[in-house]
Scaffold this motif. Structure first.
Motif, PDB file in Angstrom:
ATOM      1  N   THR B 187       3.741   0.039 -13.605  1.00 50.93           N
ATOM      2  CA  THR B 187       3.981   1.147 -12.920  1.00 50.93           C
ATOM      3  C   THR B 187       4.069   2.373 -13.747  1.00 50.93           C
ATOM      4  OG1 THR B 187       6.034   0.661 -12.583  1.00 50.93           O
ATOM      5  CG2 THR B 187       4.635   0.472 -10.751  1.00 50.93           C
ATOM      6  N   GLU B 190       0.548   3.436 -14.776  1.00 54.52           N
ATOM      7  CA  GLU B 190      -0.351   4.043 -13.864  1.00 54.52           C
ATOM      8  C   GLU B 190      -0.029   5.718 -13.751  1.00 54.52           C
ATOM      9  OE1 GLU B 190      -0.513   0.408 -10.589  1.00 54.52           O
ATOM     10  OE2 GLU B 190       0.708   2.140 -10.099  1.00 54.52           O
ATOM     11  N   LEU B 214      -7.240   3.077  -9.726  1.00 56.80           N
ATOM     12  CA  LEU B 214      -6.498   3.299  -8.682  1.00 56.80           C
ATOM     13  C   LEU B 214      -7.351   3.747  -7.415  1.00 56.80           C
ATOM     14  CD1 LEU B 214      -3.428   5.216 -10.218  1.00 56.80           C
ATOM     15  CD2 LEU B 214      -3.546   2.673  -9.643  1.00 56.80           C
ATOM     16  N   LYS B 266      -5.216  -0.961  -1.508  1.00 55.53           N
ATOM     17  CA  LYS B 266      -5.637  -0.297  -2.776  1.00 55.53           C
ATOM     18  C   LYS B 266      -5.066  -0.778  -4.046  1.00 55.53           C
ATOM     19  CE  LYS B 266      -6.085   4.645  -2.043  1.00 55.53           C
ATOM     20  NZ  LYS B 266      -5.771   6.140  -2.353  1.00 55.53           N
ATOM     21  N   LYS B 268      -3.438  -1.648  -7.318  1.00 58.28           N
ATOM     22  CA  LYS B 268      -2.227  -1.359  -7.976  1.00 58.28           C
ATOM     23  C   LYS B 268      -2.464  -2.327  -9.276  1.00 58.28           C
ATOM     24  CE  LYS B 268       1.059   0.167  -4.475  1.00 58.28           C
ATOM     25  NZ  LYS B 268       1.931  -0.530  -3.740  1.00 58.28           N
TER      26      LYS B 268
END
Lengths: 220, 282
Positions: B187, B190, B214, B266, B268
């Motif tokens: 994360t 990202e 993403l 979606k 990740k």
């Protein structure tokens, strides 16, 4: 390289009490008089401190600092050079303090006449500590501090065996160590001292080249 | 800024084979589980190990030939290495001042105080978070053009991680800079990176712009019957699940339009990583 020197001096500051204790012991030795006369105090301080200068390698090893240090704006040659220079600075500083303490003690005991003799005698510790550093550093860089000590012991054993073999072979060829010493006794103090310094310089130079090679080949 | 061409490094039980690039103005992430080869890649980039084959260029030069002057342009934070923990921040500042032309001792100490790092205390007394912050602050303290950060957020709580990531965003405000950052906390990457490399067992499994990752990647959750009816052309991986399969696709739009009834999540980075590493190739 100045950055590395600053690092090592700051690391050594952690042991300031140990150094203070060494100086106190040296002062006691010198003050106690003729029993510890000659250049013993200067020799003691110089050799102990020079040995201690090598402890900065343990700090670099500890926490795996080597990796990070080699990403700083230095190269491995500079790293090695700094270790030799750091050892030389510390050894010389300790030698100067030792000589100062000893000279102070001679003044205290009203033996100023011995000052010059003591100073020239103490000079021999400079090449001795340089050779000591030159012998130990490559082993510590190659094998690390702990294994380096063992490797050094093994190397000293090998050298002793080689010397013994040479002496035996020399004996057969009519060259004896006693004869060599007798020839050396004909040399003046200045010549022997100069010889010691030249030998130390040569040993240090070769040791440095070996250490650079070790570090350049080392994978971190 | 960094280029690896078919870099190869072999150990007894591990082999690294990587080609990658870090472009000017970009933050590039390297993600993978522990032992994937991220740190070995970093070591090759920094010239700490010698590759068995391939080419590594950092700022246009072989790392082994980077001069001290070149190295001033690189800021480094390594996960398992740093300044001796017997030093304090003031000691480090004194060392850095001698090492880097562009280092400002005052600014560095000011930044450390801003992040509540005690400047007189030995680093060994610092918490994990404090050590991590110090490493990054040190790396960015000398106006480097390139930052190489190996797991800078490891062991940090969410607050500290966010603070640290903000620091990196601030750093990138100036042009002509680049960051290579690794993490196993996906994360973090990202929200920060322009492009991401995924690595496993010494090999790259994926390289994608973060926006694409993403935006286009998705996870289909299907039962065996639905799986049978699916067009498999755009499926990259599948993994057996109690309900059937989780399938990774790079064309989520295609499946959204053509299979409106299916569960489609979606993509990740964590899911993509799990499926790319643990999934079965289709």
């Amino acid at each position: 390289m100045r950055g590395l020197l600053v690092k090592d001096f700051r690391l050594l500051r952690q042991r300031i009490r140990f150094f203070a204790m060494l100086v106190v012991i040296a002062v006691f030795m010198a003050a106690s008089g003729s029993a510890y006369g000659g250049s013993f105090v200067a020799g003691y301080l110089t050799l102990v401190v020079a040995m201690f200068s090598l402890s900065t390698i343990s700090y670099d090893e500890y926490d795996n600092c080597y990796c990070f240090l080699m990403t700083l704006p230095i190269d491995r040659r500079i790293y090695v050079k700094e270790k030799y220079i750091f050892g030389a600075i510390l050894g010389l500083a300790a030698w100067l303090i030792g000589v100062a303490i000893q000279s102070g003690a001679l003044f205290f005991h009203h033996q100023q006449a011995m000052l010059w003799e003591n100073l020239t005698e103490a000079l021999v510790y400079i090449p001795i500590f340089l050779v000591m550093i030159a012998l130990i550093l490559p082993f510590q860089l190659k094998y690390g501090v702990e294994r380096g000590r063992l490797a050094l012991l093994a190397a000293v054993g090998l050298v002793a065996a080689a010397v013994w073999t040479l002496v035996k072979l020399g004996g057969r060829a009519g060259l004896s160590p006693a004869g060599l010493l007798a020839r050396m006794s004909g040399l003046g103090d200045g010549q022997i001292l100069t010889g010691c310094f030249l030998l130390a310089a040569a040993v240090t130079f070769f040791s440095f080249l070996i250490s650079v090679r070790i570090m350049e080949r080392k994978e971190l | 800024m960094i280029e690896l061409k078919e870099l190869c490094k072999k150990y007894e039980h591990f082999s690294l084979e990587v080609s990658m690039e870090v472009r000017k103005g970009c933050i590039t992430g390297l993600v993978g589980k522990n032992g994937a080869g991220k740190t070995t890649t970093f070591k090759a980039i920094l010239g700490l190990i010698v590759p068995d084959a391939g080419e590594v260029r950092v700022l246009g030069t072989d790392p082994a030939e980077l001069t001290p002057k070149d190295r001033q342009k690189i800021g480094v934070a390594l996960a398992e290495s740093g300044f001796s923990s017997y030093l304090s921040i003031k000691d480090i500042a004194a060392v850095m001042k001698q090492m880097y032309d562009d280092f400002s001792e005052g600014d560095f100490l000011e930044q450390c105080r801003r992040f509540e790092l005690p400047t007189d205390q030995r680093i060994q007394k610092f918490s994990t978070g404090m050590k991590a912050k110090l490493k990054v602050l040190t790396a960015i303290s000398h106006n480097a053009r390139l930052l190489i950060l190996d797991e800078p957020t490891a062991g940090l709580d969410v607050m500290a991680r966010n603070e640290l990531l903000d620091m990196l965003r601030e750093y990138m405000a100036m042009e002509e800079r680049a960051i290579l950052i690794s993490s196993h906390i996906s994360t973090d990457l990202e929200s920060l990176c322009d492009d991401i490399y995924l690595m496993d067992q010494g090999k790259l499994l994926l390289h994608e712009d973060t926006d694409v990752l993403l935006g286009s990647y998705g996870i289909l959750r299907v039962n065996p019957e639905q799986f049978g009816r699916l067009d498999h052309r755009y499926l990259l991986r599948r993994r057996q699940e109690p309900y059937g399969y989780a399938c990774l696709t790079k064309e989520q739009q295609f499946y959204r339009e053509n299979y409106p009834g299916l569960v489609l999540e979606k993509g990740k980075l964590d899911d993509v990583m799990m499926l790319m590493i643990g999934g079965e190739k289709l």
